[in-house]
Design an enzyme around this catalytic site. Sequence first.
Site, mmCIF file in Angstrom:
data_model
loop_
_atom_site.group_PDB
_atom_site.id
_atom_site.type_symbol
_atom_site.label_atom_id
_atom_site.label_comp_id
_atom_site.label_asym_id
_atom_site.label_seq_id
_atom_site.Cartn_x
_atom_site.Cartn_y
_atom_site.Cartn_z
ATOM 1 N N ASP A 179 48.196 45.260 26.429
ATOM 2 C CA ASP A 179 48.600 45.439 27.819
ATOM 3 C C ASP A 179 48.358 46.899 28.226
ATOM 4 O O ASP A 179 48.689 47.818 27.468
ATOM 5 C CB ASP A 179 50.094 45.098 27.920
ATOM 6 C CG ASP A 179 50.539 44.944 29.345
ATOM 7 O OD1 ASP A 179 50.273 43.886 29.929
ATOM 8 O OD2 ASP A 179 51.148 45.898 29.881
ATOM 9 N N ASN A 187 47.298 51.637 39.651
ATOM 10 C CA ASN A 187 46.788 51.074 40.919
ATOM 11 C C ASN A 187 47.371 51.809 42.117
ATOM 12 O O ASN A 187 46.668 52.092 43.089
ATOM 13 C CB ASN A 187 47.141 49.581 41.016
ATOM 14 C CG ASN A 187 46.056 48.696 40.415
ATOM 15 O OD1 ASN A 187 44.895 49.090 40.352
ATOM 16 N ND2 ASN A 187 46.439 47.514 39.980
ATOM 17 N N HIS A 192 43.156 50.063 44.109
ATOM 18 C CA HIS A 192 42.815 48.835 43.381
ATOM 19 C C HIS A 192 41.373 48.819 42.876
ATOM 20 O O HIS A 192 41.082 48.227 41.836
ATOM 21 C CB HIS A 192 43.080 47.606 44.250
ATOM 22 C CG HIS A 192 44.538 47.299 44.351
ATOM 23 N ND1 HIS A 192 45.207 46.541 43.424
ATOM 24 C CD2 HIS A 192 45.474 47.694 45.258
ATOM 25 C CE1 HIS A 192 46.488 46.468 43.750
ATOM 26 N NE2 HIS A 192 46.678 47.159 44.853
ATOM 27 N N ASP A 196 40.277 48.124 39.101
ATOM 28 C CA ASP A 196 39.292 47.148 38.607
ATOM 29 C C ASP A 196 38.328 47.806 37.618
ATOM 30 O O ASP A 196 38.001 47.234 36.574
ATOM 31 C CB ASP A 196 38.478 46.565 39.780
ATOM 32 C CG ASP A 196 39.300 45.562 40.582
ATOM 33 O OD1 ASP A 196 40.420 45.223 40.142
ATOM 34 O OD2 ASP A 196 38.810 45.123 41.644
ATOM 35 N N GLU A 223 46.650 42.658 33.724
ATOM 36 C CA GLU A 223 46.124 43.762 32.909
ATOM 37 C C GLU A 223 46.345 43.500 31.421
ATOM 38 O O GLU A 223 46.391 44.405 30.612
ATOM 39 C CB GLU A 223 46.786 45.085 33.325
ATOM 40 C CG GLU A 223 48.259 45.232 32.977
ATOM 41 C CD GLU A 223 49.199 44.679 34.036
ATOM 42 O OE1 GLU A 223 48.778 43.809 34.826
ATOM 43 O OE2 GLU A 223 50.360 45.118 34.065
#
Length: 318
Positions: A179, A187, A192, A196, A223
């Site tokens: 994780d 973010n 965002h 990504d 994630e």
Amino acid sequence: MKTWLPHTQNRPKILIVDDQLSNIRVLHELFREDCDVFMATSGEQAITICQAQLPDLILLDVVMDDVDGHEVCRRLKAAPATQGIPIIFITAKQQDIDVVLGLELGAVDFISKPINPVIVKARVRTHLTLKLQYDLLRSFALVDGLTGVANRRKFDEDISADWRKCLREQKPLSLILADVDFFKRYNDRYGHQAGDVCLKSVAQTLSETVRRPYDLVARYGGEEFACVLPKTDYFGAVEIAERMQKKVRALGIEHSTSDVNSVVTISLGVATMTPTGDLEFKELIDAADQQLYRAKKTGRARVCASVTPEMPLSVPRC
Ligand SMILES: [Mg+2]
């Protein structure tokens, strides 16, 4: 005739089954230029070759001495690994009842002997095209669109199949859940789109850490990533998890709002089980999840691991 088949990366594999060598020779001559052609002269041999080679199409004689074509078809359709392979029966039997039986058993087509090369080639082309298109769509359906690693559906399929395989062979199966630490904050801070890009880099790095073709890295959710390692013991899995942790940190992706480091890090939970009849693969997922939870609770950016849920073993932070 190079154009008779759709364009593919690999040559299609065809299996020709007939107890008469002269029939095999004729068909082999038709397809050898464009396909990898495998040949079997008995039903048993056909099944063995199918399991080993997973051909894209089978041309199957019905009347054979040992195991006949109908029985071969029945067995291949009953096994998950081979049930998707299209089968075309080739036979001198031309009664409707024979054709109906063949189609009911799962054959896609019927060709009568003596064969007409143009008809055989046309039918093979149709069914090979459908098979290859199906394979392509299926491969797209199993990839995560953002990161390019396997998606959750592929993970679910693989861990279940690997569990059964390790149960049969009595080999350990390991699972790593990873994780990204403080990803929501990442973010919020960088946007965002940057989020990504970060996930793509992490996914790529995790993929590069495993080497064997049957190891799987998948996006498990948001994630979170999962790595399924068949025939890998506890120590092997922990070593891979440690390497993943180091390599992601070494990417040096700035993360100014993380509490544990100035760059992006991951927390990892590792679990290893040798499947038994009493256990289910969900317990392996739960065990890895518990270790991931421990890794997060005890400070993040680390690996926690257990051999079984009852034997937690912590690996110190590196
Ligand atoms: Mg025959």
